[in-house]
Design an enzyme around this catalytic site. Structure first.
Site, PDB file in Angstrom:
ATOM      1  N   HIS A 194      94.953  -4.815  29.852  1.00 27.23           N
ATOM      2  CA  HIS A 194      95.435  -4.793  28.475  1.00 27.23           C
ATOM      3  C   HIS A 194      95.138  -3.436  27.825  1.00 27.23           C
ATOM      4  O   HIS A 194      95.905  -2.956  26.985  1.00 27.23           O
ATOM      5  CB  HIS A 194      94.761  -5.896  27.643  1.00 27.23           C
ATOM      6  N   ASP A 264     104.330  -8.655  33.550  1.00 25.95           N
ATOM      7  CA  ASP A 264     103.339  -8.935  32.526  1.00 25.95           C
ATOM      8  C   ASP A 264     103.781  -8.190  31.262  1.00 25.95           C
ATOM      9  O   ASP A 264     104.774  -7.447  31.272  1.00 25.95           O
ATOM     10  CB  ASP A 264     101.944  -8.504  33.002  1.00 25.95           C
TER      11      ASP A 264
END
Length: 364
Positions: A194, A264
């Site tokens: 992330h 993702d």
């Protein structure tokens, strides 16, 4: 009209705005992902899902709802599901303790509990109108990754595979498809994709023998796969989600996977640098689709005016017109295959179903 709607976007609030509706009507948008900010209570969530389906019945309504710390809806009757690591711990617990009153332990109890968790997870979401959850995590728990941690079932790929297969069975009973993530494995690296770009320097042989093994063993029951925003330099300089070697040659070619592949979230740090170059959301989406992804996610960009969402829709439209990306009919078929095929009972009906009540007894 494009052959394929690959974009999974999000919305900012508890109901659809006029702008949300316009975005969801766009032929390149195939679904949306919900977050905790889109939740107030069951009545609101159910109304929101109905609103979405009124825009287009084929939109795939998704959520990250795994159990443990990754569970978007936790109040107003939703069962608190355990982290998948708790099922791995049950597997490892001595079976002799099963003889104690009500104590569940050992591999067979653990697989039963995993099926129950999958059924409860899928049935509760579907009772509110949600189509699909990005679960289960197939990463191995090496004890190194903070972002994975107890989201993983276990360290042993055999244990992971059997517990995941049991959870998938429960999802199937509820009428929901599944998503194995994060291919070929995010558990070995410490960095969080992330906020960083993790690098796993192991050999292809080592990864295939260990982390990626569940994807081969489960290729007959896995509906979809989400690759990791991790670079495996011994295989490819690109993160797995942008690598044709990982997606086409290995996942589809060597492992025989025939389901859908999701990128993702394209807003994660691990998706913003490809071939050493910082890329836009559109460039990342085109790279992922051309590498073998069927769908791409852009999360948490609808807040404020949501310019990044509009830019991506416009950018992918232009990329298609210029021939930089060609939609595939097979990709659209894989997207549509993830939609539930049977009607779901409403919440009150579900609460008194014997199979649901029985499953609750097995949820940790």
């Amino acid at each position: 009209m494009p052959l394929h709607a690959p974009l999974i976007i999000d919305i900012a609030g508890l109901s659809l705005t006029k702008v949300d509706r316009e975005r969801l009507k766009h032929p390149l948008v195939g679904g949306l992902i919900l977050f905790a900010r889109n939740w107030q209570d069951r009545a609101q969530l159910t109304a929101l899902c109905r609103e979405i389906k009124k825009v287009r019945t084929d939109l795939l309504i998704c959520v990250d709802h795994e159990g443990g710390r990754v569970q978007r809806f936790k109040t107003d009757g939703f069962t608190h599901l355990p982290p998948m690591g708790a099922l791995g711990e049950m597997w490892m617990a001595p079976t002799t303790s099963s003889s104690k009153a009500g104590k569940k332990a050992g591999p067979l109890d653990a697989t039963n509990a995993a099926t129950a968790c999958g059924f409860v997870l899928g049935a509760e979401l579907r009772a509110c109108g949600v189509d699909f959850s990005f679960t289960p995590v197939l990463d191995l728990d090496f004890g190194e990754s903070g972002v994975i941690g107890n989201r993983a079932f276990a360290r042993d790929p055999r244990v992971v595979s059997l517990l995941a297969k049991s959870l998938m069975h429960g999802l199937l009973q509820s009428g929901m498809a599944n998503c194995g993530k994060h291919f070929p494995g995010h558990g070995f690296v410490k960095a969080d994709s992330h906020t960083d770009i993790p690098v796993d320097k192991r050999s292809l042989k080592a990864i295939l023998a260990d982390d990626a093994a569940p994807y081969r063993w489960l290729n007959t029951v896995t509906s979809s796969v989400m690759p990791a925003h991790v670079i495996y330099p011994k295989v490819d300089a690109r993160p797995a989600g942008f690598s044709s070697i990982w997606l086409n040659d290995i996942l589809r070619g060597q492992m025989g996977f025939g389901g859908a592949i999701f990128s993702d979230d394209l807003s994660m740090a691990g998706a913003r640098l490809i071939d050493g170059k910082e890329v836009s959301y559109t460039e990342a989406a085109v790279a992922a689709l051309n590498a073998g992804c069927d769908m791409v996610l852009l999360c948490n960009q609808s807040l404020g005016k949501g310019e990044p969402v509009d830019e991506l829709i416009a950018g992918l439209t232009e990329a298609q017109l210029k021939g930089h990306w060609n939609p595939l009919e097979a990709s659209e078929e894989r997207r549509l295959a993830l939609l539930p095929r049977t009607p779901a009972p409403d919440w009150d009906t579900l609460m008194v179903q014997p199979d649901y009540m029985h499953a609750l007894d097995w949820v940790l």
